[in-house]
Design a protein around this motif. Structure first.
Motif, PDB file in Angstrom:
ATOM      1  N   CYS A 299       0.373   9.414   7.472  1.00 42.89           N
ATOM      2  CA  CYS A 299       1.252   8.547   6.681  1.00 42.89           C
ATOM      3  C   CYS A 299       0.538   8.141   5.392  1.00 42.89           C
ATOM      4  CB  CYS A 299       1.584   7.275   7.445  1.00 42.89           C
ATOM      5  SG  CYS A 299       2.358   7.566   9.038  1.00 42.89           S
ATOM      6  N   GLY A 300       1.312   7.908   4.351  1.00 44.47           N
ATOM      7  CA  GLY A 300       0.809   7.322   3.112  1.00 44.47           C
ATOM      8  C   GLY A 300      -0.385   8.059   2.543  1.00 44.47           C
ATOM      9  N   THR A 301      -1.412   7.292   2.224  1.00 49.00           N
ATOM     10  CA  THR A 301      -2.613   7.860   1.620  1.00 49.00           C
ATOM     11  C   THR A 301      -3.229   8.960   2.478  1.00 49.00           C
ATOM     12  OG1 THR A 301      -3.131   5.879   0.373  1.00 49.00           O
ATOM     13  CG2 THR A 301      -4.989   7.230   0.992  1.00 49.00           C
ATOM     14  N   SER A 346      -6.022   9.336   9.904  1.00 48.08           N
ATOM     15  CA  SER A 346      -5.672   7.916   9.901  1.00 48.08           C
ATOM     16  C   SER A 346      -6.923   7.064   9.695  1.00 48.08           C
ATOM     17  CB  SER A 346      -5.004   7.546  11.230  1.00 48.08           C
ATOM     18  OG  SER A 346      -4.758   6.161  11.280  1.00 48.08           O
ATOM     19  N   GLN A 347      -6.881   6.197   8.723  1.00 46.88           N
ATOM     20  CA  GLN A 347      -8.005   5.274   8.533  1.00 46.88           C
ATOM     21  C   GLN A 347      -8.127   4.372   9.754  1.00 46.88           C
ATOM     22  OE1 GLN A 347     -10.225   2.015   8.089  1.00 46.88           O
ATOM     23  NE2 GLN A 347      -8.067   1.517   7.859  1.00 46.88           N
ATOM     24  N   SER A 348      -7.025   3.707  10.097  1.00 45.53           N
ATOM     25  CA  SER A 348      -7.063   2.690  11.159  1.00 45.53           C
ATOM     26  C   SER A 348      -7.120   3.294  12.548  1.00 45.53           C
ATOM     27  CB  SER A 348      -5.811   1.811  11.062  1.00 45.53           C
ATOM     28  OG  SER A 348      -4.661   2.612  11.275  1.00 45.53           O
ATOM     29  N   THR A 351      -1.988   3.693  13.473  1.00 43.96           N
ATOM     30  CA  THR A 351      -0.662   3.815  12.853  1.00 43.96           C
ATOM     31  C   THR A 351       0.350   4.368  13.869  1.00 43.96           C
ATOM     32  OG1 THR A 351      -1.708   4.121  10.733  1.00 43.96           O
ATOM     33  CG2 THR A 351       0.574   4.856  10.903  1.00 43.96           C
ATOM     34  N   VAL A 397      -5.747  -3.540   1.246  1.00 44.37           N
ATOM     35  CA  VAL A 397      -4.592  -2.796   1.760  1.00 44.37           C
ATOM     36  C   VAL A 397      -4.514  -1.426   1.086  1.00 44.37           C
ATOM     37  CG1 VAL A 397      -2.067  -2.736   1.759  1.00 44.37           C
ATOM     38  CG2 VAL A 397      -3.254  -4.787   2.519  1.00 44.37           C
ATOM     39  N   SER A 399      -5.746   1.807   0.050  1.00 44.13           N
ATOM     40  CA  SER A 399      -6.859   2.609   0.556  1.00 44.13           C
ATOM     41  C   SER A 399      -7.549   3.367  -0.574  1.00 44.13           C
ATOM     42  CB  SER A 399      -6.292   3.597   1.579  1.00 44.13           C
ATOM     43  OG  SER A 399      -7.310   4.351   2.139  1.00 44.13           O
ATOM     44  N   LYS A 485      -0.990   4.687  -5.282  1.00 41.75           N
ATOM     45  CA  LYS A 485      -1.964   3.606  -5.526  1.00 41.75           C
ATOM     46  C   LYS A 485      -1.419   2.650  -6.570  1.00 41.75           C
ATOM     47  CE  LYS A 485      -4.063   3.618  -3.220  1.00 41.75           C
ATOM     48  NZ  LYS A 485      -4.334   4.096  -1.955  1.00 41.75           N
ATOM     49  N   GLU A 488       1.822   0.618  -5.338  1.00 43.02           N
ATOM     50  CA  GLU A 488       1.682  -0.374  -4.264  1.00 43.02           C
ATOM     51  C   GLU A 488       1.009  -1.658  -4.726  1.00 43.02           C
ATOM     52  OE1 GLU A 488      -0.656   0.802  -0.796  1.00 43.02           O
ATOM     53  OE2 GLU A 488      -1.925   2.058  -2.040  1.00 43.02           O
TER      54      GLU A 488
HETATM   55  C1  AGP Z   1      -2.362   3.235   1.200  1.00 41.42           C
HETATM   56  O1  AGP Z   1      -3.054   2.542   0.243  1.00 41.42           O
HETATM   57  C2  AGP Z   1      -1.853   2.464   2.342  1.00 41.42           C
HETATM   58  N1  AGP Z   1      -2.789   1.581   2.899  1.00 41.42           N
HETATM   59  C3  AGP Z   1      -1.081   3.308   3.361  1.00 41.42           C
HETATM   60  O2  AGP Z   1      -0.352   4.294   2.730  1.00 41.42           O
HETATM   61  C4  AGP Z   1      -1.932   3.945   4.505  1.00 41.42           C
HETATM   62  O3  AGP Z   1      -2.691   4.995   4.015  1.00 41.42           O
HETATM   63  C5  AGP Z   1      -0.979   4.403   5.611  1.00 41.42           C
HETATM   64  O4  AGP Z   1      -0.284   3.296   6.107  1.00 41.42           O
HETATM   65  C6  AGP Z   1      -1.701   5.111   6.722  1.00 41.42           C
HETATM   66  O5  AGP Z   1      -2.620   4.274   7.356  1.00 41.42           O
HETATM   67  P1  AGP Z   1      -3.716   4.850   8.317  1.00 41.42           P
HETATM   68  O6  AGP Z   1      -4.606   5.724   7.481  1.00 41.42           O
HETATM   69  O7  AGP Z   1      -4.438   3.659   8.843  1.00 41.42           O
HETATM   70  O8  AGP Z   1      -3.018   5.640   9.374  1.00 41.42           O
END
Ligand code: AGP
Length: 608
Positions: A299-301, A346-348, A351, A397, A399, A485, A488
């Motif tokens: 998703c997203g970034t 995924s960073q987190s 998601t 927020v 990324s 970027k 947002e």
């Molecule tokens: C980007 O700046 C946001 N924080 C968002 O698009 C993010 O990358 C997206 O929600 C996915 O999150 P994740 O990498 O934690 O899965």
């Protein structure tokens, strides 16, 4: 999304809860509240708005004083942001905070009303759970929680206090993340480790369906069946400083500046003898040779990092790569086959849509590979293979460093896959890897060289209502992230467009002074992108060009030129990302926006 905290110990509980919630602000929220045992009675304070509004309210009306309690930051899903809808929510003897969504809350509410439970004050799904807990409460908190867990559906984590169990906090996790911190004579619950890092680095990761009981400064655990569980105590690999701004005005700027170190820390342990080596992550050359098709889903970034991955993997390893948005992929009945590889970025690692993809792939015979930043997160634990990125905690927020390290891992994977498949030889693989090793230094040079330029150019963007990001090839993949970027955090409408596609419709949007940011770092496509830049400028656009130091372009063709150091064409995205991040950052600062906590957004999107 919502943040949960809880505390049992000798400190002033309200202060601990507010301090911990402050560290979860990055998740996004629109109201906050706490519940604390004061002289054996649960006292609640809650308010719409920021934590500062809650603190001000407690200063006016008195703050609950005690040594055990729960707290919450709410990101509205069911019901508008308001004092009433803020958590905690209470039944007669039970008070709870909740992260996630209760899917069957309407059925439960109907059931409760039919059973003469009609005292609902809010529009939330959470209050229904508080009432249900109360309905079943027979003096045994764990039995009551277990019963309710069997009746509610959705993804959620709960912090719970029972009026007749003073100085005790209960917590349960089903999907939404929750950790339990263990200090000396004190225990915590939190949605994320940074919330409690000031107090302790030691924590337990609550698993699906597990219940934690915090009492007398100690945490104990049981499973869904009520059996006691022994859990492994983990230690966070970062300290309080990493979760603080360290002298920078915003986390986002700090995180942009941390990128050289983050990339170095991520790639160095994965390079041996000048070649990528991902065996420690469960990825062998033999396995890489077997994959027919690759899906990158995120998703997203993170999805934008996947877009760069498509170009690089296809070009080097000659394997077909499909990139998809997780929320689309999971419902489009994708054609996944036995020898395919599904990469989830995924960073987190929490998601919701990305996580759902793992379930979808199960049973197809395809393998899953997670590229994740947060250790022990759900996606990391559920995938067949995992490559951790080592960016450290990303608080803003928007990324930045997480995207950068995702790119670095994708390059390593592409190099290793291409070498394994024989589409590049050892010499070429070593050359590419060596170039990647140089990237952290080049990112640093880029920051040093262009930060002030971007600060200046951003002043030209602040009055824009709308702008375009354009590029070709890898520059197009990159411009998607530049555009996200900017929109947002600056709240300026922005779209990314393949430069060659402009003439098929979008060029009609160009009006006098409209900013068009062209990313033109791919030498092989430079002349073509330059023509597009001239076309938009001729129609009145304010053309801002990001290109390398040697590109032949002058101020007749562009209004502003941001020149960045040159490395091999394929790796340019890791350098060209920097000006896009800085343009977004300074535009947001110049507009006076809340850079780290943009409106309506949450750091980790744990609900669908
Ligand atoms: C980007 O700046 C946001 N924080 C968002 O698009 C993010 O990358 C997206 O929600 C996915 O999150 P994740 O990498 O934690 O899965």
């Amino acid at each position: 999304m919502c943040g949960i905290v809880g505390y049992v110990g000798p400190r002033d509980c309200s202060d601990v809860l507010v301090s911990a919630l402050t560290k979860l602000e990055y998740r996004g929220y629109d109201s906050a509240g706490i519940a604390v045992f004061e002289n054996g009675k649960i006292e609640v304070a809650k308010s719409k708005g920021r934590l500062t509004d809650l603190v001000a309210k407690m200063e006016r009306e008195g703050k609950p004083v005690g040594h055990a309690g729960i707290g919450h930051t709410r990101w509205a899903t069911h019901g508008e942001p308001s004092d009433i809808n803020s958590h905690p929510h209470s039944g007669r003897r039970v008070t709870i905070v909740h992260n996630g969504i209760i899917e069957n809350y309407k059925d439960i509410k109907k059931f409760l009303i039919e059973n003469d439970r009609t005292e609902f004050l809010s529009d939330t799904d959470t209050e229904v759970v508080a009432q249900l807990l109360d309905f079943y409460y027979d003096g045994n908190p764990v039995r009551c929680i277990r019963k309710v867990l069997h009746e509610i559906r959705g993804s959620f984590a709960l912090g719970i206090v029972f009026a007749d169990r003073p100085e005790t906090v209960y917590a349960v996790r089903c999907e939404s993340p929750l950790i339990v911190g263990q200090g000396h004579g004190e225990a915590f619950i939190a949605s994320d480790v940074p919330a409690i890092i000031k107090y302790t680095k030691n924590y337990f990761l609550l698993e699906y369906g597990e219940i934690a009981v915090l009492k007398n400064g100690l945490a104990s655990f049981c499973d869904l069946h009520g059996r006691m569980v022994e859990k492994e105590l983990k230690t966070a690999d970062f300290d309080e400083d990493s979760a603080e701004k360290g002298g920078y005005p915003h986390f986002m700027l700090k995180e942009i500046h941390e990128q050289p170190t983050a990339v170095k820390t991520t790639i160095t342990p994965r390079i041996e003898g000048g070649l990528p080596n991902l065996t420690e992550c469960g990825i062998t050359p033999e396995a890489l040779r077997e994959f027919n098709n690759i899906f990158i889903v995120a998703c997203g970034t993170a999805m934008h990092a996947g877009m760069v991955g498509k170009y690089v993997i296809e070009k080097l390893a000659r394997v077909s790569v499909t990139v998809d948005i997780a929320s689309e992929f999971r419902y489009r009945d994708p054609l996944i086959q036995k020898n395919d590889l599904v990469i989830i970025i995924s960073q987190s690692g929490e998601t919701a849509d990305s996580k759902a993809v793992l379930n979808l792939v199960k049973g197809t015979g395809a393998k899953t590979l997670a590229i994740v930043n947060v250790k022990g997160s759900s996606i990391a634990r559920e995938a067949d293979m995992v490559i951790y990125t080592h960016a450290g905690p990303e608080i803003a927020v928007a990324s930045t460093k997480a995207y950068m390290v995702q790119l670095s891992v994708i390059y390593l994977l592409a190099f290793e896959m291409a070498y394994a498949k024989g589409t590049i030889d050892e010499e070429e693989c070593q050359k590419l890897t060596l170039e990647l090793v140089r990237v952290p230094e080049v990112i640093q040079q880029t920051i040093d060289r262009i930060e002030n330029v971007c600060r200046y150019v951003s002043t030209k963007l602040i009055t824009a209502d709308s702008l375009l990001y354009i590029g070709r090839g890898l520059d197009y993949a990159l411009s998607m992230e530049g555009s996200l970027k900017l929109k947002e955090i600056s709240y300026i409408h922005s779209e990314s467009y393949a430069a060659g596609e402009l003439k098929h419709g979008t060029i009609s949007l160009i009006t006098e002074g409209m900013p068009v940011i062209a990313v033109a770092t791919q030498n092989s496509l430079f002349e073509k992108t330059l023509s597009n830049i001239k076309e938009v400028k001729a129609r009145g656009a304010m053309a801002i060009v990001i290109c390398d130091l040697k590109s032949e372009i002058d101020l007749d063709s562009a209004n502003y030129i941001i020149r960045i150091p040159k490395i091999s064409e394929m790796l340019m995205p890791m350098v060209a990302t920097v000006p896009m991040q800085l343009l977004a950052y300074y535009t947001s600062v110049n507009k006076g926006n809340d850079v780290d906590k943009p409106r309506n957004l949450a750091k980790s999107v744990t609900v669908e």
